[in-house]
Design a protein around this motif. Structure first.
Motif, PDB file in Angstrom:
ATOM      1  N   ILE A   1     -15.912   9.099   0.393  1.00 57.43           N
ATOM      2  CA  ILE A   1     -15.091   9.857  -0.559  1.00 57.43           C
ATOM      3  C   ILE A   1     -13.684   9.995   0.010  1.00 57.43           C
ATOM      4  N   PHE A   2     -12.699   9.529  -0.736  1.00 60.27           N
ATOM      5  CA  PHE A   2     -11.308   9.619  -0.254  1.00 60.27           C
ATOM      6  C   PHE A   2     -10.933  11.070   0.010  1.00 60.27           C
ATOM      7  N   ASN A   3     -10.342  11.304   1.166  1.00 60.73           N
ATOM      8  CA  ASN A   3      -9.747  12.616   1.423  1.00 60.73           C
ATOM      9  C   ASN A   3      -8.274  12.507   1.024  1.00 60.73           C
ATOM     10  N   PRO A   4      -7.838  13.191  -0.047  1.00 64.45           N
ATOM     11  CA  PRO A   4      -6.467  12.981  -0.552  1.00 64.45           C
ATOM     12  C   PRO A   4      -5.409  13.272   0.510  1.00 64.45           C
ATOM     13  N   ASP A   5      -5.656  14.273   1.354  1.00 62.70           N
ATOM     14  CA  ASP A   5      -4.640  14.590   2.373  1.00 62.70           C
ATOM     15  C   ASP A   5      -4.541  13.473   3.406  1.00 62.70           C
ATOM     16  N   ALA A   6      -5.697  12.944   3.795  1.00 61.98           N
ATOM     17  CA  ALA A   6      -5.681  11.853   4.785  1.00 61.98           C
ATOM     18  C   ALA A   6      -5.016  10.608   4.186  1.00 61.98           C
ATOM     19  N   GLN A   7      -5.262  10.353   2.909  1.00 63.40           N
ATOM     20  CA  GLN A   7      -4.636   9.209   2.235  1.00 63.40           C
ATOM     21  C   GLN A   7      -3.126   9.373   2.218  1.00 63.40           C
ATOM     22  N   GLN A   8      -2.717  10.606   1.958  1.00 65.37           N
ATOM     23  CA  GLN A   8      -1.277  10.867   1.912  1.00 65.37           C
ATOM     24  C   GLN A   8      -0.637  10.653   3.291  1.00 65.37           C
ATOM     25  N   THR A   9      -1.297  11.132   4.343  1.00 66.47           N
ATOM     26  CA  THR A   9      -0.749  10.961   5.686  1.00 66.47           C
ATOM     27  C   THR A   9      -0.630   9.471   6.018  1.00 66.47           C
ATOM     28  N   LYS A  10      -1.588   8.709   5.539  1.00 69.10           N
ATOM     29  CA  LYS A  10      -1.589   7.277   5.863  1.00 69.10           C
ATOM     30  C   LYS A  10      -0.555   6.499   5.033  1.00 69.10           C
ATOM     31  N   PHE A  11      -0.448   6.836   3.764  1.00 69.91           N
ATOM     32  CA  PHE A  11       0.339   5.965   2.876  1.00 69.91           C
ATOM     33  C   PHE A  11       1.644   6.580   2.361  1.00 69.91           C
ATOM     34  N   ASP A  12       1.840   7.881   2.615  1.00 71.58           N
ATOM     35  CA  ASP A  12       3.121   8.493   2.220  1.00 71.58           C
ATOM     36  C   ASP A  12       3.491   9.534   3.282  1.00 71.58           C
TER      37      ASP A  12
ATOM     38  N   LEU B   1       2.565   8.377 -13.719  1.00 70.88           N
ATOM     39  CA  LEU B   1       1.936   7.726 -14.882  1.00 70.88           C
ATOM     40  C   LEU B   1       2.459   8.324 -16.190  1.00 70.88           C
ATOM     41  N   ASN B   2       2.475   9.659 -16.265  1.00 67.97           N
ATOM     42  CA  ASN B   2       2.892  10.317 -17.510  1.00 67.97           C
ATOM     43  C   ASN B   2       4.351  10.022 -17.848  1.00 67.97           C
ATOM     44  N   THR B   3       5.175   9.821 -16.819  1.00 69.33           N
ATOM     45  CA  THR B   3       6.601   9.612 -17.070  1.00 69.33           C
ATOM     46  C   THR B   3       6.946   8.146 -17.302  1.00 69.33           C
ATOM     47  N   THR B   4       6.291   7.258 -16.544  1.00 63.85           N
ATOM     48  CA  THR B   4       6.754   5.856 -16.564  1.00 63.85           C
ATOM     49  C   THR B   4       5.745   4.874 -17.154  1.00 63.85           C
ATOM     50  N   GLY B   5       4.502   5.298 -17.334  1.00 66.82           N
ATOM     51  CA  GLY B   5       3.481   4.349 -17.795  1.00 66.82           C
ATOM     52  C   GLY B   5       2.992   3.471 -16.659  1.00 66.82           C
ATOM     53  N   TYR B   6       3.386   3.803 -15.434  1.00 70.01           N
ATOM     54  CA  TYR B   6       2.974   3.013 -14.270  1.00 70.01           C
ATOM     55  C   TYR B   6       2.401   3.940 -13.225  1.00 70.01           C
ATOM     56  N   MET B   7       1.437   3.475 -12.459  1.00 70.23           N
ATOM     57  CA  MET B   7       1.020   4.178 -11.253  1.00 70.23           C
ATOM     58  C   MET B   7       0.677   3.126 -10.218  1.00 70.23           C
ATOM     59  N   HIS B   8       1.112   3.391  -8.999  1.00 69.68           N
ATOM     60  CA  HIS B   8       0.877   2.452  -7.903  1.00 69.68           C
ATOM     61  C   HIS B   8      -0.630   2.298  -7.666  1.00 69.68           C
TER      62      HIS B   8
ATOM     63  N   ASP C   1       6.071  10.235   5.188  1.00 65.50           N
ATOM     64  CA  ASP C   1       7.242  11.113   5.131  1.00 65.50           C
ATOM     65  C   ASP C   1       7.431  11.739   3.741  1.00 65.50           C
ATOM     66  N   MET C   2       6.420  11.625   2.905  1.00 61.83           N
ATOM     67  CA  MET C   2       6.369  12.308   1.607  1.00 61.83           C
ATOM     68  C   MET C   2       7.471  11.893   0.641  1.00 61.83           C
ATOM     69  N   ARG C   3       7.966  10.691   0.775  1.00 61.39           N
ATOM     70  CA  ARG C   3       9.024  10.249  -0.151  1.00 61.39           C
ATOM     71  C   ARG C   3       8.512  10.149  -1.579  1.00 61.39           C
ATOM     72  N   TYR C   4       7.320   9.620  -1.695  1.00 61.64           N
ATOM     73  CA  TYR C   4       6.728   9.461  -3.031  1.00 61.64           C
ATOM     74  C   TYR C   4       6.456  10.839  -3.638  1.00 61.64           C
ATOM     75  N   ILE C   5       5.886  11.701  -2.820  1.00 58.88           N
ATOM     76  CA  ILE C   5       5.556  13.046  -3.325  1.00 58.88           C
ATOM     77  C   ILE C   5       6.822  13.801  -3.727  1.00 58.88           C
TER      78      ILE C   5
ATOM     79  N   ASN D   1       0.793  -1.233   0.000  1.00 56.13           N
ATOM     80  CA  ASN D   1       0.000   0.000   0.000  1.00 56.13           C
ATOM     81  C   ASN D   1       0.818   1.272   0.000  1.00 56.13           C
ATOM     82  N   PHE D   2       2.138   1.149  -0.002  1.00 50.93           N
ATOM     83  CA  PHE D   2       2.980   2.342   0.163  1.00 50.93           C
ATOM     84  C   PHE D   2       3.696   2.658  -1.151  1.00 50.93           C
ATOM     85  N   PRO D   3       3.269   3.710  -1.817  1.00 46.69           N
ATOM     86  CA  PRO D   3       3.787   3.951  -3.164  1.00 46.69           C
ATOM     87  C   PRO D   3       5.273   4.304  -3.231  1.00 46.69           C
ATOM     88  N   ALA D   4       5.860   4.710  -2.107  1.00 48.71           N
ATOM     89  CA  ALA D   4       7.289   5.052  -2.150  1.00 48.71           C
ATOM     90  C   ALA D   4       8.165   3.793  -2.130  1.00 48.71           C
TER      91      ALA D   4
END
Ligand SMILES: Cc1cc2nc3c(=O)[nH]c(=O)nc-3n(C[C@H](O)[C@H](O)[C@H](O)COP(=O)(O)OP(=O)(O)OC[C@H]3O[C@@H](n4cnc5c(N)ncnc54)[C@H](O)[C@@H]3O)c2cc1C
Length: 443
Positions: free
Chosen positions: A389-400, A324-331, A402-406, A228-231
């Motif tokens: 409805i997903f809250n994008p900020d809450a999703q980020q806190t949960k799954f990224d 996605l735009n750069t690699t053709g992949y998205m987690h 330390d913001m490595r992915y971002i 679940n962790f995109p980084a």
């Protein structure tokens, strides 16, 4: 000389290929064939990483076949015309292939079958792309499942329902492999055939790296904890290989059973969505749940553009779109977040997002993409209810956290160059709830 043909499509490998095995076992010389299909290619951008990938795989297959004194007959055009030509050039008894279940493929194959039958050539198909086809895993009353969990339970039971002995070991009949070593002398002997270049077909080579088909065992073993962790490189990235059959689903599912049940479940999701598409082909254009077709989408083109470019002002969404735009992949986690954002926050029709992903994803698969999008929009089978409805900020806190992915994908985040959020979350949430409610009440 009488021959049989084996037609490669989404099964681009010699190892453990069910249809190819059956073709070789049949005894007549087997001419391998691949068609760069203009009915598909004409709709793709001229720089398409998937076409570059297929092209290089066909070269590799040709090298493997050359080592066996054979070659792959590669044509560029429309399958009907190509087959018409092949059966005029060679004395073909049977064309053998593995089944492809997408609506376009079904139509193409029925047209080819008619053409061949009219000329006295047989057409035989085999199961290779899936472990279970649409009618092999059904409810007790014979109808298809529309919910994943009971489907997956029956799927697993079916696996155990038929056992075979292989080299002294008992295994599921459905995991049997198809070794061709005994029959390789049956490949049609020929000098090598030419392969059209990408440029001949109007394409340009891309430099997007293709994920390896060798996955570290550790990734699969720890899949349930890491996925679940995109980084983190915590998923297999095998999507493109399942899509084009450069790996065998039977071999991977068998490994998954030994190593990680959560990973096996993801492979079952792939079969679930293939089954849904086959039984409910209306999902290609319409919502699985008809009443969701009454939602009044805003469909603002400028908003859509910002989403595509990763400039929404929500860093987890933007990171995903830029990946996605750069690699053709998205987690996967980020696919869910970006799809939810487009449909719920921006109220843009899921079909727009689906089409964008279809153009960009290396692992694009109609059934899974459609299933993923309809899930996010709430219109699909095991849909997230629309009021969740997903809250994008809450999703980020949960799954990224330390913001490595971002930081990887949105380096200007935190500087004045980064845009402000294009919509305010609370307002967007309430607008979405009101719009969905109104649409569903109308149905
Ligand atoms: C909006 C949206 C669009 C999607 N579009 C596609 C698509 O076009 N093609 C595609 O293969 N998957 C799609 N998925 C499912 C999933 O995101 C990808 O399969 C996965 O991210 C691919 O990465 P991986 O190969 O590392 O997968 P892993 O996590 O390592 O999983 C292994 C394999 O299992 C299958 N799989 C995993 N998750 C799913 C799933 N939820 N549904 C169906 N199959 C799954 C895939 O074949 C995948 O390669 C989509 C999901 C969403 C939410």
């Amino acid at each position: 000389m009488k021959i049989n043909c084996f037609w490669f499509r989404r099964d681009l490998r010699l190892e453990d290929n069910a249809g190819l095995y059956e073709a070789l076992k049949a005894g007549l010389p087997v001419l391998p064939v691949f068609i760069f299909d203009r009915d598909i290619l004409d709709h793709l951008p001229h720089k398409d990483a998937r076409v570059t990938f297929i092209h290089s795989v066909i070269h590799q297959l040709n090298e493997q076949l050359q080592a066996l004194g054979s070659s792959i007959y590669v044509a560029y055009g429309r399958p009907y015309e190509i087959w018409d030509k092949i059966i005029q050039t060679f004395e073909v008894q049977t064309v053998i292939t593995n089944r492809d279940y997408e609506p376009y493929a079904l139509l193409r194959d029925s047209t080819i079958e008619k053409l061949l039958h009219n000329k006295g050539v047989a057409f035989k198909t085999f199961k290779d792309h899936l472990i279970f086809e649409k009618d092999e895993v059904l409810k007790q009353d014979g109808t298809p499942y529309t919910v994943f969990t009971p489907y997956s339970r029956t799927w697993k039971k079916m696996l155990d329902s038929k056992q075979v002995e292989v080299e002294g070991k008992t295994m599921s009949y459905y995991f049997q492999s198809y070794p061709i070593e005994k029959y390789v002398q049956h490949f049609y002997k020929t000098k090598t055939f030419p392969i059209p270049s990408l440029e001949d077909m109007g394409f340009e080579k891309t430099n997007i790296p293709i994920p390896s088909k060798e996955v570290k065992q550790g990734v699969i073993k720890q899949y349930d904890q890491m996925r679940n962790f995109p980084a983190i490189n915590g998923t297999s990235r095998l999507g493109i290989h399942f899509r084009f059959g450069t790996i065998s689903i039977r071999q991977k599912a068998q490994k998954a059973m030994q190593l990680n049940e959560t990973f096996l479940n993801e492979l079952i999701w792939r079969e679930f969505y293939a089954m849904i598409l086959a039984h409910f082909p209306h999902v290609v254009k319409n919502s699985f749940r008809e009443k969701y077709d009454h939602i009044e989408w805003r469909n603002d083109e400028k908003d859509f553009q910002k989403w595509c470019e990763g400039k929404t002002g929500y860093p987890i969404v933007d990171a995903g779109m830029r990946e996605l735009n750069t690699t053709g992949y998205m987690h996967n986690r980020v696919r869910m977040i970006t799809a939810s954002f487009l449909t719920k926050h921006l109220l843009i029709d899921w079909r727009w997002g689906e089409a964008y992903f279809a153009e960009k994803l290396l692992d694009f698969e109609l059934a899974s993409n459609n299933g993923g999008w309809q899930w996010a929009a709430g219109s699909g089978t095991d849909a997230a209810p629309y009021f969740r409805i997903f809250n994008p900020d809450a999703q980020q806190t949960k799954f990224d956290k330390d913001m490595r992915y971002i930081k990887t994908w949105v380096p200007e985040y935190g500087t004045p160059k980064y845009p402000k959020p294009m919509v305010e979350h609370k307002m967007a949430r309430e607008r979405c709830l009101a719009t969905y409610k109104a649409g569903l009440e109308q149905a």
